[in-house]
Design an enzyme around this catalytic site. Sequence first.
Site, short mmCIF file in Angstrom:
data_model
loop_
_atom_site.label_atom_id
_atom_site.label_comp_id
_atom_site.label_asym_id
_atom_site.label_seq_id
_atom_site.Cartn_x
_atom_site.Cartn_y
_atom_site.Cartn_z
N HIS A 24 -1.67 -43.79 28.28
CA HIS A 24 -1.49 -42.68 26.96
C HIS A 24 -1.05 -41.21 27.31
O HIS A 24 -0.70 -40.67 26.35
CB HIS A 24 -3.25 -42.42 26.71
N ASN A 76 -7.14 -37.33 20.15
CA ASN A 76 -7.47 -37.52 18.78
C ASN A 76 -7.65 -36.22 17.73
O ASN A 76 -7.94 -36.12 16.89
CB ASN A 76 -8.91 -38.08 18.72
N ASP A 101 3.06 -42.83 23.37
CA ASP A 101 2.69 -44.35 23.79
C ASP A 101 2.60 -45.29 22.59
O ASP A 101 2.35 -44.80 21.64
CB ASP A 101 1.67 -44.44 24.74
N ASN A 122 -4.46 -42.60 17.63
CA ASN A 122 -5.24 -41.35 17.30
C ASN A 122 -4.56 -39.94 17.43
O ASN A 122 -4.85 -39.16 16.50
CB ASN A 122 -6.64 -41.27 18.24
#
Length: 195
Positions: A24, A76, A101, A122
């Site tokens: 991520h 997020n 990603d 997110n």
Amino acid sequence: MTDDSPWLVVGLGNPGPEYAGNRHNVGFMVADLLASRAGGKFKAHKSRAQVLEARIGAPGPGSRRIVLAKPQSYMNLSGGPVTALRDFYKVPTERIVAVHDELDIDYGALRLKLGGGDNGHNGLKSMTKSLGPDYHRVRFGIGRPPGRMQVADFVLKDFSSTERKELDYFVDRAADAVEALVVAGLERAQSSYNS
């Protein structure tokens, strides 16, 4: 918009050493490489992001001003810091680039595009909620989770030892793609880097 208004290049990731090697966090990895190429260091900014102002491209009229950023808010909530940076540096939305990603692309493959959905990501969801969808994306393929592994577990795991053998090469290529996008424009960058 003057031609010297900066580009805002945002590497998406989660802050903190425990996330540093996660899939991520590949956006942070690309931002770090771009910062080292520019010979600069990130500094804390009131927008809740690490920021570096630099120029990329050949010296002279072909170079471009960029603001490199790594939001320090968790993935997020990326939209808040990115919006604050957009407003602070007066960057038009079409000069914002998110490096992130992407599950639906094979590991190491790149896709560059302008606008689109968030595909369940997110960080993009938060950015789109704050900015609208019309910013550039440099999508770094991480592939799908193996077997029945949950997506959230997969993206928060470090790259495998096999993946790490090629990771530096792919991060380098993604940094090249960001530079091409900013300096030469989306179409030329797509023809060179979309795989």
